[in-house]
Design an enzyme around this catalytic site. Structure first.
Site, PDB file in Angstrom:
ATOM      1  N   ARG A 257     -10.196 -11.678   2.077  1.00  0.00           N
ATOM      2  CA  ARG A 257     -11.038 -12.747   1.535  1.00  0.00           C
ATOM      3  C   ARG A 257     -10.306 -14.095   1.580  1.00  0.00           C
ATOM      4  O   ARG A 257     -10.945 -15.138   1.706  1.00  0.00           O
ATOM      5  CB  ARG A 257     -11.473 -12.383   0.113  1.00  0.00           C
ATOM      6  CG  ARG A 257     -10.341 -12.237  -0.876  1.00  0.00           C
ATOM      7  CD  ARG A 257     -10.736 -11.444  -2.115  1.00  0.00           C
ATOM      8  NE  ARG A 257     -10.851 -10.017  -1.857  1.00  0.00           N
ATOM      9  CZ  ARG A 257     -11.192  -9.118  -2.789  1.00  0.00           C
ATOM     10  NH1 ARG A 257     -11.471  -9.517  -4.015  1.00  0.00           N
ATOM     11  NH2 ARG A 257     -11.288  -7.841  -2.480  1.00  0.00           N
TER      12      ARG A 257
ATOM     13  N   LYS B 206       0.841  -1.205   0.000  1.00  0.00           N
ATOM     14  CA  LYS B 206       0.000   0.000   0.000  1.00  0.00           C
ATOM     15  C   LYS B 206       0.874   1.254   0.000  1.00  0.00           C
ATOM     16  O   LYS B 206       2.009   1.212   0.479  1.00  0.00           O
ATOM     17  CB  LYS B 206      -0.855   0.013   1.280  1.00  0.00           C
ATOM     18  CG  LYS B 206      -1.962  -1.008   1.327  1.00  0.00           C
ATOM     19  CD  LYS B 206      -2.759  -0.854   2.624  1.00  0.00           C
ATOM     20  CE  LYS B 206      -3.868  -1.884   2.720  1.00  0.00           C
ATOM     21  NZ  LYS B 206      -4.924  -1.698   1.702  1.00  0.00           N
TER      22      LYS B 206
HETATM   23  N1  BES Z   1      -8.067  -3.844   4.433  1.00  0.00           N
HETATM   24  C1  BES Z   1      -8.245  -3.430   3.095  1.00  0.00           C
HETATM   25  C2  BES Z   1      -9.555  -2.684   2.877  1.00  0.00           C
HETATM   26  C3  BES Z   1      -9.723  -1.354   3.575  1.00  0.00           C
HETATM   27  C4  BES Z   1      -9.442  -0.188   2.927  1.00  0.00           C
HETATM   28  C5  BES Z   1     -10.222  -1.307   4.854  1.00  0.00           C
HETATM   29  C6  BES Z   1      -9.631   1.024   3.563  1.00  0.00           C
HETATM   30  C7  BES Z   1     -10.411  -0.101   5.475  1.00  0.00           C
HETATM   31  C8  BES Z   1     -10.129   1.067   4.827  1.00  0.00           C
HETATM   32  C9  BES Z   1      -8.221  -4.641   2.178  1.00  0.00           C
HETATM   33  O1  BES Z   1      -7.430  -5.689   2.583  1.00  0.00           O
HETATM   34  C10 BES Z   1      -7.709  -4.177   0.865  1.00  0.00           C
HETATM   35  O2  BES Z   1      -6.579  -3.794   0.799  1.00  0.00           O
HETATM   36  N2  BES Z   1      -8.544  -4.229  -0.152  1.00  0.00           N
HETATM   37  C11 BES Z   1      -8.193  -3.807  -1.459  1.00  0.00           C
HETATM   38  C12 BES Z   1      -8.723  -4.809  -2.424  1.00  0.00           C
HETATM   39  C13 BES Z   1      -8.212  -4.647  -3.835  1.00  0.00           C
HETATM   40  C14 BES Z   1      -6.736  -4.963  -3.888  1.00  0.00           C
HETATM   41  C15 BES Z   1      -8.987  -5.580  -4.727  1.00  0.00           C
HETATM   42  C16 BES Z   1      -8.819  -2.442  -1.703  1.00  0.00           C
HETATM   43  O3  BES Z   1      -9.928  -2.206  -1.226  1.00  0.00           O
HETATM   44  O4  BES Z   1      -8.167  -1.616  -2.341  1.00  0.00           O
HETATM   45 MN    MN Z   2      -5.434  -5.488   1.950  1.00  0.00          MN
END
Ligand code: BES
Ligand code: MN
Ligand code: ZN
Length: 491
Positions: free
Chosen positions: A338, A264
């Site tokens: 997931r 990230k």
């Molecule tokens: N934990 C994150 C989602 C999240 C984002 C929670 C902001 C709380 C606040 C999750 O694991 C994630 O990174 N999801 C990605 C999925 C994508 C790579 C398909 C996302 O939402 O960008």
């Molecule tokens: Mn994630």
């Protein structure tokens, strides 16, 4: 802060709920008299309309029984429901907790109002100060005791005991969420859950070796880049008849989500301490149920991992074999929640034989875009479960909003190399995540997925009853849903 109920008491501060007709309540008359009419003057001269949430704090002369009188706008009486009362209590704590006074009496006309205001007081009085070593005295709350003065104190106390148990769950969830990720990681999280045994919850902890034997390659894949061992914790509350199947609550417990190799951006990454919000919600709910000795069977299952970049991390392109046997091509290591839930859902169904499953997860950023911070995303094929949870959400203020599942979205998970990939496309990110989970839920199993990424912590305008970073979303919603749908009704 301690909360009590009484029919009269002397306190440093006395608070009164004022209707929109601006009539002074009977109990306030003696204060008005002793102060030479300060209260009635304030009501007629200040810009106080009695609108819900308004607050007017008045200094009282020596001759009065209290040093301060606080007038609380109660809004229209017929609209004064549970949430309105909670907000009144919350506003009161926000305004007066650091006033310098220790003891607060709140006068209400009914036992119900007293219990609900008490909930607001308690929710708003939460603090997470563990890591401050140099707090100024004026930054610390002075308020030690709130006493609700109402007609039927026994009834109020009774109501508050039930509702207060759910708030204990909220506190527990907030504490888990607020802890930094160097302190709260899978093993220490699991250790904190062991404390639930003191309330009669059965707590079982599985480590990586156990999970290897079970074939949980999907969950273990996420954790393999971390120096910390992954854990699966199963919490069983058996308050219902021996023969009735439990409700399963499944939580995503990513104790820190860096994204892994699909790392990230650094800005805001510290918020990913809260990526175990689903697991916190489930844990808080189990505490609530045990505290009020709920007459239902409920099992909570939380998958605890840390998602880190490392020489041993999973890579984009890796193919994992889940415990269900289905293979998953990892195209983005940041879509890890997931992967964790896939194996926990499988375990829940295989070993706990539930009658229904609700999973909670801070699963997608996309749900924050879609719904913001005031509704969790709800996904289910069961209209009945969706309706019941929506209802519990409206009553408790932990609201949900239904989003669709459909075959067309499922097709976006197609992989060239494996049974599925772990991301969809650019569109409908929350729905494709839900479709992914659905592949791990047995045909016919009543199931709800709640994407709580937007509500586990709230940016921007926050309620007075949500005073720390973590909201503690979940326990009040689930406790109410279980009470209304899986327990014999008491009335
Ligand atoms: N934990 C994150 C989602 C999240 C984002 C929670 C902001 C709380 C606040 C999750 O694991 C994630 O990174 N999801 C990605 C999925 C994508 C790579 C398909 C996302 O939402 O960008
Ligand atoms: Mn994630
Ligand atoms: Zn995540």
């Amino acid at each position: 802060m301690e909360i009590k109920f009484a029919d009269k008491i002397k306190a440093d501060m006395a608070a009164f709920v004022i209707d929109q007709d601006l009539r002074l309540p009977k109990a306030a008359e003696s204060f008005d008299k002793a102060s030479g009419g300060v209260l009635s003057q304030a009501l007629s001269s200040a810009r106080f309309t009695g609108k819900n949430g308004q607050i007017l704090s008045l200094v009282m002369p020596e001759a009065c029984d209290a040093r301060r009188v606080i007038l609380l706008g109660g809004g229209a009486r017929e609209k004064r429901d549970r949430l309105t009362c909670e907000e009144i209590g919350g506003a009161l704590v926000k305004a007066e907790a650091k006033s310098g006074y220790k003891k607060l009496a709140v006068y209400t006309d009914t036992a119900e109002e007293a219990a609900y205001i008490a909930c607001g007081l308690k929710l708003a009085a939460y603090r997470f100060d563990t890591y401050f070593t140099k707090q100024k005295p004026e930054d610390l709350p002075s308020l030690e005791q709130a006493i609700l003065i109402c007609p039927d104190t026994a009834q109020a106390k009774d109501m508050f005991e039930g509702l207060g148990a759910a708030i204990d769950g909220t506190y527990f969830a907030r504490d888990l969420m607020n802890e930094p990720p160097n302190i709260l990681y899978p093993a220490t999280f699991a250790h904190r859950l062991k404390a639930l045994e003191a309330y009669g919850v059965e707590v079982e902890v599985l480590g990586e070796e156990d999970m290897h034997k079970l074939g949980m390659g999907s969950l273990l894949g996420v954790g393999q880049g971390s120096a910390k061992e992954s854990k699966l914790v199963i919490m069983r509350w058996k308050g219902g008849p021996k023969t009735s199947k439990p409700v399963a609550l499944v939580g995503k417990g990513v104790c820190f989500d860096t994204g892994g190799i699909s790392i990230k951006p650094s800005s805001g990454m510290e918020d990913m301490r809260g990526d175990m919000g689903g697991a916190a919600a489930v844990s808080g709910t189990l505490l609530s149920l045990a505290k009020r000795k709920a007459k239902a069977n409920v099992v909570g299952l939380v998958g605890l991992v840390e998602n880190m970049p490392d020489g041993n991390s999973i890579r984009p392109g890796d193919i994992l074999t889940s415990a269900s046997g289905q293979t998953i091509e990892v195209q983005n290591t940041d879509a890890e929640g997931r992967l964790v839930l896939a194996d926990v859902l499988w375990y829940a169904q295989k070993y706990e034989k539930p009658s229904a499953i609700v999973d909670l997860a801070t699963l997608t950023g996309a749900v924050v875009v879609a719904l913001g911070h005031y509704h969790a995303g709800l996904f289910s094929e069961s209209d009945e479960l969706a309706a019941a949870l929506s209802k519990a959400g409206e009553t408790t203020g932990e609201r949900v909003w239904r989003l669709p599942l459909a075959r067309e979205y499922d097709r976006l998970l197609k992989s060239k190399f494996a049974d599925m990939r772990n991301i969809g496309g650019r569109t409908a990110g929350s729905i494709t995540a839900a479709q992914f989970l659905k592949r791990f839920v047995d045909e016919g199993m009543p199931w709800v997925h709640l994407d709580i990424a937007g509500v586990a912590w709230v940016e921007g305008e926050k309620k007075s009853t949500d005073p720390s970073w973590a909201s503690g979303y979940g326990p009040r919603l689930l406790d109410k849903w279980i009470a209304d749908n899986y327990e014999p009704s008491t009335s």
